[in-house]
Scaffold this active site. Structure first.
Site, PDB file in Angstrom:
ATOM      1  CD  GLU A  77     -25.267  57.869  10.501  1.00  0.00           C
ATOM      2  OE1 GLU A  77     -24.640  57.695  11.560  1.00  0.00           O
ATOM      3  OE2 GLU A  77     -24.726  58.194   9.428  1.00  0.00           O
ATOM      4  CG  HIS A  96     -23.498  62.706   9.833  1.00  0.00           C
ATOM      5  ND1 HIS A  96     -22.376  62.487  10.616  1.00  0.00           N
ATOM      6  CD2 HIS A  96     -23.798  61.517   9.266  1.00  0.00           C
ATOM      7  CE1 HIS A  96     -22.053  61.207  10.534  1.00  0.00           C
ATOM      8  NE2 HIS A  96     -22.889  60.594   9.715  1.00  0.00           N
ATOM      9  CG  HIS A  98     -19.788  59.017   6.405  1.00  0.00           C
ATOM     10  ND1 HIS A  98     -20.671  58.231   5.717  1.00  0.00           N
ATOM     11  CD2 HIS A  98     -20.403  59.312   7.588  1.00  0.00           C
ATOM     12  CE1 HIS A  98     -21.776  58.041   6.436  1.00  0.00           C
ATOM     13  NE2 HIS A  98     -21.646  58.698   7.568  1.00  0.00           N
ATOM     14  CG  HIS A 167     -19.732  57.421  11.717  1.00  0.00           C
ATOM     15  ND1 HIS A 167     -20.825  57.411  12.552  1.00  0.00           N
ATOM     16  CD2 HIS A 167     -20.219  57.724  10.491  1.00  0.00           C
ATOM     17  CE1 HIS A 167     -21.908  57.670  11.851  1.00  0.00           C
ATOM     18  NE2 HIS A 167     -21.568  57.865  10.607  1.00  0.00           N
TER      19      HIS A 167
END
Ligand code: ZN
Length: 251
Positions: A77, A96, A98, A167
């Protein structure tokens, strides 16, 4: 130590802090823009953030491909980081993750995630929700190419955080310290809001004036902010990697 070496060490510290504060686990990543080449950024190779050392940092271009032919396995990602750096020249660092406490707010439309606690002010007054299905239909819900990354960056717009439906989230800031700080407080703010909802009644969010007042007094290398960074780095077992602002070359 050169400024670039200390930036790489700060990136390692950022990885370890995010792991220790449970913002990331085996997955999730943090990146920083190259200070001398704004079209490049540093990020770890495909590795759990808690295990990242300086030797694991790779340099990527804004196409999310390695500079200089580094052949090591990369994060699937990484396009999230490339697309946000491409779209936002003001952004120097991206996370980023989760983090579980943020997920309900990307799924349920009834309650928006907005700042409710003082340290939550850094997430900004609006937190948009990006749904990959809106533009790409049925996918594996991961951001695996530049088109998806750019769509996410467009949803992020000028904000500091975008939730990603089903997500996680992506966050962006002017420095590593700031992006780590807001990414640590984002799930805590979400948790406080969730618990307040359970108590019932109206929710009192931070006002725009309160958010502005907190941001106006904020400097990433102020003694107050440094205290947090130093505390988290030591808690994460990497206090020895710290470069004090006072130690930085003058001039
Ligand atoms: Zn992800």
């Amino acid at each position: 130590m050169s400024n670039l070496d200390s930036l790489i060490q700060d990136l390692v510290i950022a990885n370890r802090i995010l792991a220790r504060e449970e913002v990331v686990d085996a997955y999730g990543h943090v990146s920083v823009r190259h200070p001398d080449h704004p079209d490049r950024f540093f990020i770890a190779r495909s590795l759990a953030p808690d295990l990242v050392g300086p030797e694991d940092i790779v340099e990527l271009g804004l196409d999310a491909q390695p500079v200089g032919g580094d052949g090591r396995q990369l994060y699937l990602e990484r396009f999230i980081h490339a697309a946000i750096f491409e779209a936002r020249p003001d952004v120097m660092a991206v996370v980023h993750a989760h983090a579980e406490d943020t997920l309900p707010f990307g799924i349920a439309s009834a309650t928006q995630l907005r700042p409710v606690i003082h340290a939550g002010s850094f997430i900004g007054p609006e937190v948009p929700v990006w749904d990959i299905a809106d533009s790409f239909g049925d996918t594996n819900v991961l951001v695996t190419n530049m088109a998806q990354g750019r769509d996410l960056a467009k949803c992020l717009g000028p904000n500091s955080v975008a939730l990603m439906r089903g997500h996680g989230f992506s966050s962006a800031a002017r420095s590593l310290i700031e992006v780590v700080r807001l990414s640590v407080y984002l799930p805590r703010n979400a948790r406080a809001l969730m618990r307040a909802k359970q108590l019932g009644g109206d929710i009192k969010y931070l006002s725009q004036g309160e958010i502005d007042a907190r941001n106006a007094g904020y400097r990433p290398y102020s003694p107050e902010t440094w205290r947090t960074w130093e505390y988290w780095a030591n808690k994460a077992g990497c206090g020895h990697l710290l470069t004090r602002p006072d130690d930085a070359p003058k001039g």
